[in-house]
Scaffold this active site. Structure first.
Site, mmCIF file in Angstrom:
data_model
loop_
_atom_site.group_PDB
_atom_site.id
_atom_site.type_symbol
_atom_site.label_atom_id
_atom_site.label_comp_id
_atom_site.label_asym_id
_atom_site.label_seq_id
_atom_site.Cartn_x
_atom_site.Cartn_y
_atom_site.Cartn_z
ATOM 1 N N ARG A 1 0.833 -1.200 0.000
ATOM 2 C CA ARG A 1 0.000 0.000 0.000
ATOM 3 C C ARG A 1 0.874 1.259 0.000
ATOM 4 O O ARG A 1 0.586 2.235 -0.694
ATOM 5 C CB ARG A 1 -0.922 -0.027 1.228
ATOM 6 C CG ARG A 1 -1.969 1.064 1.233
ATOM 7 C CD ARG A 1 -3.105 0.729 2.179
ATOM 8 N NE ARG A 1 -3.944 1.898 2.390
ATOM 9 C CZ ARG A 1 -3.980 2.593 3.520
ATOM 10 N NH1 ARG A 1 -3.233 2.230 4.549
ATOM 11 N NH2 ARG A 1 -4.765 3.644 3.623
ATOM 12 N N HIS B 1 0.796 4.043 -2.913
ATOM 13 C CA HIS B 1 0.507 5.446 -2.620
ATOM 14 C C HIS B 1 1.676 6.342 -3.007
ATOM 15 O O HIS B 1 1.484 7.486 -3.426
ATOM 16 C CB HIS B 1 0.177 5.617 -1.136
ATOM 17 C CG HIS B 1 -1.195 5.143 -0.776
ATOM 18 N ND1 HIS B 1 -1.869 5.561 0.361
ATOM 19 C CD2 HIS B 1 -2.044 4.278 -1.395
ATOM 20 C CE1 HIS B 1 -3.061 4.979 0.416
ATOM 21 N NE2 HIS B 1 -3.180 4.197 -0.641
ATOM 22 N N ASN C 1 -2.911 8.307 3.934
ATOM 23 C CA ASN C 1 -1.627 7.756 4.365
ATOM 24 C C ASN C 1 -1.473 7.659 5.882
ATOM 25 O O ASN C 1 -0.448 7.161 6.366
ATOM 26 C CB ASN C 1 -0.483 8.607 3.794
ATOM 27 C CG ASN C 1 -0.389 8.498 2.288
ATOM 28 O OD1 ASN C 1 -0.712 7.458 1.718
ATOM 29 N ND2 ASN C 1 0.034 9.572 1.633
ATOM 30 N N HIS D 1 -5.953 -6.181 -2.523
ATOM 31 C CA HIS D 1 -6.889 -6.188 -1.392
ATOM 32 C C HIS D 1 -7.145 -7.596 -0.861
ATOM 33 O O HIS D 1 -7.896 -7.772 0.103
ATOM 34 C CB HIS D 1 -8.214 -5.526 -1.784
ATOM 35 C CG HIS D 1 -8.118 -4.040 -1.931
ATOM 36 N ND1 HIS D 1 -9.178 -3.243 -2.299
ATOM 37 C CD2 HIS D 1 -7.066 -3.189 -1.761
ATOM 38 C CE1 HIS D 1 -8.789 -1.983 -2.349
ATOM 39 N NE2 HIS D 1 -7.506 -1.925 -2.029
#
Length: 335
Positions: A66, A70, A98, A196
């Site tokens: 993740r 990001h 975040n 996910h």
């Protein structure tokens, strides 16, 4: 949509072609073994640390992927998400998407080891890309090639993260537009969403789907695209109030530490946690790909996911004399 129609053996070859479209000419300056002469043990140090520690804390794999995602969506894969805010200005890591990232200290520890070996040589951006790949492999997920040579950015702005990181409330059109703005395509959207399959979400990131989808409020105001039985179960056992911002929920219930097909099967049953998960099956091509992958051996998913991860890692990279090699991942170097 061609991703599933292509023979699997073609996918590896397609990675090189895809690189040209992602990050332009700079992507070509990345190469496997970039540190072969300047820091021969760099990748080995990263891999050894990951293999030693991730088995004891497998949830780190989800937070690393993740963090990498990001990072790449804001100013490219330049480790700008790792920078602290300075002079009262807030950085990317201070933006709401975040605030739940937990990979910073893990990357910092690897960086210290690499710096001891080769001071000022290996970028934080490369360490993040390598550690992400290695962590996913450690938990039994796919591995992929990570060309290196990324440089670290020197700018990190909170608002850019708010503007550019895809939101869990996005519909399909907005999601695809967001991905396309980074040189990624529909296939990448579908396969990268497969991340996910590991990790957790906080109730407040999807509670509107349970309690206030139209703005009317109450348990009768749930998102109709969410399986009613699943929604009721979440309200009863997990997110028991609309304002809960601490409880965590597995994104792939029952196997959230296992890189498998559970996420896609859940999405097809209308059990994806986010509106952005549900959005994937509102598009015919995306839904067809998901249905095909969910019925295939896991190895097929591993291959297409790996292909998209290579593309993600090349988004708007800095190379050559751009940026810098940070001594500390949270701080820009002082001249």
């Amino acid at each position: 949509m061609g991703a599933m129609a292509a023979p699997l053996k073609v996918l590896v070859v397609a990675v090189a072609v895809a690189a040209a479209a992602v990050g332009g000419a700079q992507a070509w300056k990345l190469k496997e073994g970039f540190y072969e002469h300047s820091c021969p043990r760099a990748e080995q140090i990263v891999k050894h640390y990951v293999r030693r520690h991730v088995p004891h804390a497998p949830s780190v794999a989800a937070t690393l992927i993740r963090t990498h995602f990001h990072d790449c969506f804001v100013r490219g894969c330049d480790a700008s998400v790792l920078l602290n805010g300075t002079g009262g200005a807030e950085a990317e890591r201070d933006a709401k998407p975040n605030l739940t990232l937990r990979g910073f200290a893990f990357i910092d520890r690897i960086k210290r080891l690499v710096e001891q070996e080769c001071p000022g040589v290996v970028s934080c951006a490369d360490i993040l890309a390598l550690a992400t790949r290695d962590a996913i492999a450690v938990i039994g997920g796919p591995s992929w090639r990570v060309p290196t040579g990324r440089r670290d950015g020197t700018v990190s702005i909170k608002q850019e993260a708010l503007d550019q990181i895809p939101a869990p409330t996005m519909n399909f059109t907005d999601l695809l537009t967001s991905f396309q703005s980074k040189g990624l395509d529909l296939a990448d959207l579908v396969w990268l969403s497969g991340a996910h399959t590991i990790g957790i979400a906080h109730c407040n990131s999807f509670s509107e789907r349970l309690y206030n989808f139209t703005g009317r409020g109450g348990p009768d105001d749930a998102d109709p695209s969410l399986d009613p039985e699943y929604a009721a179960n979440l309200r009863r056992t997990k997110c028991t109030t609309p304002t809960d911002n601490t409880t965590i929920v597995e994104m792939d219930p029952g196997s959230f530490l296992t890189f498998d097909l559970g996420y896609y099967r859940g999405v097809l049953k209308h059990r994806g946690l986010f509106q952005s998960d549900a959005a994937l099956i509102t598009d015919a091509a995306a839904k067809a790909d998901i249905a095909s992958i969910a019925a295939s051996p896991p190895e097929v998913f591993f291959q297409v996911f790996a292909r998209s991860m290579v593309k993600l890692g090349m988004v708007d990279v800095k190379t050559g004399s751009e940026g810098e090699i940070r001594k500390h991942c949270a701080l820009v170097n002082h001249s």
